[in-house]
Enzyme design. Structure first.
Site, PDB file in Angstrom:
ATOM      1  N   SER A 173      22.072  16.556 112.600  1.00 12.66           N
ATOM      2  CA  SER A 173      22.843  17.210 111.647  1.00 12.66           C
ATOM      3  C   SER A 173      24.826  17.382 111.548  1.00 12.66           C
ATOM      4  O   SER A 173      25.108  16.569 112.347  1.00 12.66           O
ATOM      5  CB  SER A 173      22.576  18.324 110.580  1.00 12.66           C
ATOM      6  OG  SER A 173      22.822  18.721 109.308  1.00 12.66           O
ATOM      7  N   ASP A 197      19.280  12.435 111.553  1.00 13.82           N
ATOM      8  CA  ASP A 197      20.269  12.449 110.598  1.00 13.82           C
ATOM      9  C   ASP A 197      21.796  12.780 110.479  1.00 13.82           C
ATOM     10  O   ASP A 197      21.895  14.241 110.083  1.00 13.82           O
ATOM     11  CB  ASP A 197      19.303  12.889 109.292  1.00 13.82           C
ATOM     12  CG  ASP A 197      19.651  12.577 108.207  1.00 13.82           C
ATOM     13  OD1 ASP A 197      19.692  11.422 107.629  1.00 13.82           O
ATOM     14  OD2 ASP A 197      19.555  13.372 107.488  1.00 13.82           O
ATOM     15  N   HIS A 266      16.010  15.584 105.308  1.00 17.92           N
ATOM     16  CA  HIS A 266      16.951  16.117 106.210  1.00 17.92           C
ATOM     17  C   HIS A 266      16.138  16.226 107.228  1.00 17.92           C
ATOM     18  O   HIS A 266      16.885  15.783 108.155  1.00 17.92           O
ATOM     19  CB  HIS A 266      18.055  16.991 105.738  1.00 17.92           C
ATOM     20  CG  HIS A 266      19.142  17.165 106.594  1.00 17.92           C
ATOM     21  ND1 HIS A 266      19.416  16.142 106.881  1.00 17.92           N
ATOM     22  CD2 HIS A 266      19.618  18.498 107.132  1.00 17.92           C
ATOM     23  CE1 HIS A 266      20.846  16.384 107.085  1.00 17.92           C
ATOM     24  NE2 HIS A 266      20.687  18.089 107.347  1.00 17.92           N
TER      25      HIS A 266
END
Ligand code: NAG
Ligand code: NAG
Ligand code: NAG
Ligand code: NAG
Ligand code: NAG
Length: 461
Positions: A173, A197, A266
């Site tokens: 992330s 992601d 996610h």
């Protein structure tokens, strides 16, 4: 004493964490383990309350195969020499992202274990939970400072004789862009960066200096699973895997009822990566301009731009592609299952009508093995003879026993629509190297809405 220990261990929730740590340490000493006993006690991640989440407090926890579940704190130079860090091995540095609740990431132990199982490596987990908690915008402001601390840490490693190319940053992330920043401090000379992601908000329109990009390491790859929400939409690596198109993941709820539901898409990137490390099956992907074209069977091999082999998620050098000069920002596509181990095999399926028809012809194709079925519907455009698509299935094509074909007309029946169509069915696994080796069933007559079953005999390559 022993009895007391057991009681405390049995119900750890009632005891403060530090008491539990001491008890566990003692009980393992009493048990007389002969494996490596660190000079320092094992360390775990900090947790932060929202109020305390304003300072960075970065810590580096080392995990090695000699004691995979014990984090050795190595924030200062000397600690590294006293630890089980091995300078001749590759070093995987895990960087987590934003922590809404200030808690330790639930996936991190699984990722550490999978890395240590998959290769002989040092694993360093960067704990910046304190700085990662609170208001997202403030957390983003911490990124530069965090990047510098990781840079100094890696400099320590380099001073011990570690090579730049042996460093692999794995950023989750927001951590993916932190990895990009660190890589940029080394002007792209670090070995590899994997973005799981990479986060989108505040980064989608950022410049290459601010976000992860292919210039940040010798090899940069990203796995995209939530491009319509928390993830970034644009490609950021040499190879960008857009899983199931990159937006929505199978098994994740449309209507989120909990925080875990909300971040399901996610976080899927992390779970896929862990699954790929466990090597349960290949997660091979195919370059294409978009997911729809991939599903329509327009992208069947990896010749352009990879010449020889298709990229695979995991630890293979350059993702397994053998081209000398890596192309940049190549979007690659694959379909996955809704639960672990996630991987699917992809096959081209075609139906070739004997005669043109004046309307669209839909044929449903189902693969059946002893425990699983997979289905796709292909459409043959009007006045054309060929319809094709990609069918994803959990076992290799050579393990599929049976194929079922159904001619499915539109729900309302047009007068013109015949009850019978005739044609050939063909299939072959991706990547397609030789069309002449396709498995085909010729001159099939399909009756409207009546499934036609046939044994499928494709030999394993
Ligand atoms: C490292 O080990 C040496 C000798 O074993 C010891 O003198 C030193 O204090 C240790 N350093 C740290 C930071 O633990
Ligand atoms: C470090 O790794 C190398 C390569 O696997 C191995 O030969 C060596 O024994 C290791 N050193 C230590 C101290 O474990
Ligand atoms: C059926 O499932 C089992 C595990 O549940 C697996 O080991 C086996 O390979 C599967 N059979 C086929 C034909 O794929
Ligand atoms: C089917 O239509 C295509 C044009 O869409 C034409 O080229 C082809 O000759 C036709 N085939 C038959 C068998 O009518
Ligand atoms: C299909 O395979 C099964 C065994 O797997 C065999 O018994 C059957 O005869 C085959 N059917 C045809 C039409 O070949």
């Amino acid at each position: 004493m022993g009895g007391l220990n057991r009681k405390m261990v049995e119900d750890p929730r009632k005891k403060p964490l530090f008491v539990l740590a001491i008890v566990l340490l003692h009980s393992s000493a009493y048990a007389g383990h002969e494996t490596y006993v660190p000079e320092q006690p094992c360390s775990d991640f900090h947790t932060a309350s929202l109020l305390r989440g304003l300072t960075l407090n970065v810590r580096f926890l080392l995990f090695t195969s000699s004691n995979p579940s014990c984090g050795q704190l190595i924030s200062v130079g000397d600690d590294i020499k006293n630890s089980t860090f091995n300078t001749s091995l590759e070093t995987k540095i895990i960087i987590h992202g934003f922590r809404t609740l200030g808690t330790k990431p639930s996936w991190i132990n699984g990722l550490i274990d999978a890395l240590l199982q998959a290769a002989k490596v040092n694993v360093v987990a960067v704990d910046w939970i304190r700085g990662a908690t609170g208001d997202y915008r403030r957390v983003v402001e911490n990124v530069m400072k965090l990047g510098l601390e990781i840079f100094h840490f890696i400099n320590h490693l380099l001073a011990l004789g570690v090579s730049e190319t042996s460093i692999h940053l794995i950023g989750v992330s927001l951590g993916a862009h932190v990895g990009g920043l660190v890589g940029q401090f080394y002007e792209g000379r670090l070995g590899r960066i994997t973005g799981l992601d990479p986060v989108g908000p505040k980064y989608t329109k950022a410049s290459h200096e601010e976000r992860l990009d292919p210039g940040d390491a010798l090899f940069v790859e990203a796995i995209h699973t939530d491009t319509d929400s928390f993830g970034i939409r644009v490609p950021v690596g040499h190879i960008d895997y857009f899983i199931n198109g990159g937006k929505d993941q199978p098994g994740c709820p449309w209507l989120p009822l909990s925080y875990n539901d909300l971040i399901c898409d996610h976080m899927r990137a992390v779970h896929l990566y862990v699954s790929a490390l466990k090597n349960s099956c290949p997660m091979m992907a195919f370059p294409c301009s978009n997911h729809e074209d991939f599903l329509a069977g327009h992208c069947l091999d990896c010749f352009n731009p990879f010449l020889r082999s298709c990229p695979r998620i995991g630890l293979l050098h350059h993702g397994g592609v053998g081209v000398e000069k890596l192309p940049r920002e190549v979007k690659v596509y694959l379909v996955t299952d809704s639960s672990a181990p996630y991987c699917m095999y992809h096959s081209l399926v075609e139906f070739h009508l004997q005669q043109n028809r004046s309307l669209v012809t839909n044929v449903q194709i189902t693969f059946r093995s002893s425990n699983a079925t997979a289905t796709v519907k292909i459409a043959i455009p009007k006045q054309q003879q060929l319809g094709k698509g990609i069918l994803a299935h959990p076992f290799p094509l050579c393990q599929i026993k049976e194929v079922m074909l159904t001619y499915v007309p539109k729900r309302y029946i047009l007068k013109k629509e015949e009850t019978l169509i005739t044609g050939n069915f063909c299939t072959t696994p991706l990547p397609v190297s030789n069309r002449e080796n396709m498995f085909c069933l010729s001159k099939l007559s399909l009756t409207r809405n009546k499934p036609f079953a046939h044994n499928l005999t494709v030999t394993c390559a």
